[in-house]
Write a protein that holds these residues in place. Sequence first.
Motif, PDB file in Angstrom:
ATOM      1  N   LYS A 147       0.823  -1.203   0.000  1.00 52.73           N
ATOM      2  CA  LYS A 147       0.000   0.000   0.000  1.00 52.73           C
ATOM      3  C   LYS A 147       0.860   1.258   0.000  1.00 52.73           C
ATOM      4  N   GLU A 148       0.409   2.247  -0.744  1.00 57.27           N
ATOM      5  CA  GLU A 148       1.092   3.535  -0.757  1.00 57.27           C
ATOM      6  C   GLU A 148       0.606   4.420   0.383  1.00 57.27           C
ATOM      7  N   ASN A 153      -6.242   5.001  -2.230  1.00 57.20           N
ATOM      8  CA  ASN A 153      -5.120   5.273  -3.136  1.00 57.20           C
ATOM      9  C   ASN A 153      -4.689   6.737  -3.131  1.00 57.20           C
ATOM     10  N   ARG A 183       9.494   2.617   4.592  1.00 61.40           N
ATOM     11  CA  ARG A 183       9.217   3.022   3.202  1.00 61.40           C
ATOM     12  C   ARG A 183       8.114   4.068   3.149  1.00 61.40           C
ATOM     13  N   TRP A 184       7.039   3.799   3.877  1.00 62.74           N
ATOM     14  CA  TRP A 184       5.878   4.683   3.834  1.00 62.74           C
ATOM     15  C   TRP A 184       6.205   6.076   4.382  1.00 62.74           C
ATOM     16  N   SER A 187       8.194   8.249   2.130  1.00 61.62           N
ATOM     17  CA  SER A 187       7.413   8.789   1.016  1.00 61.62           C
ATOM     18  C   SER A 187       6.549   9.965   1.457  1.00 61.62           C
TER      19      SER A 187
END
Length: 207
Positions: A147-148, A153, A183-184, A187
Amino acid sequence: MLVVHHLNNSRSQRILWALEELKQPYEIKKYMRNTETNLAGDDLKAVHPLGKSPVLTDGDTTVIESSAIINYLIRHYGDGDLRPAPGSPAYDEYEQWLHYAEGSIMTPILLRMYVGRLGEAGAPLHPRIQSELANHFNFVNESLKGKEFFVGNHLTGADIAMSFPAEAAGAMGIRGAYPEIDRWIKSMQVRPAYRTALEKGGEYAYA
């Protein structure tokens, strides 16, 4: 005029980020932690009796609690942005993360912070605190796989609310054990609105 009563190195940094994402004009009133106690000074008590940050004032309205403030801003100024459609299953998930960010995962984070100041006297509590940290961060890490964003989304208030626990994990030196969280949050930290909020907010040790 929206006014954020902002304490350095605190969870109120998320409120500045939310306002930047919403492109809303606002004023920042800055407060500094006591260098000896690391607590907010008494000047915040003039804004709210608890003397805690963040506090949002919107005309005659005063709102406390990070997630409540995020929710308030999105409801009143979001024009449908930063949240799923009310009544949708995604909205229920969004609400869950808003509450979880302060109601659950912050408890072991704060316990580690406070108990760590006790030195050897706090040693008996360390295993339980570490167990709870692992329990929560494993849950969040698994939830972010593939998941971003936390919900749907696109960015929502859930991402903004959950940013501080992820950043606190970095400050504690444990985020490397949770690659999806790492990672999340990275970002999130490169988003233009996040960077602008960081520049405006001043001292913030968690980014």
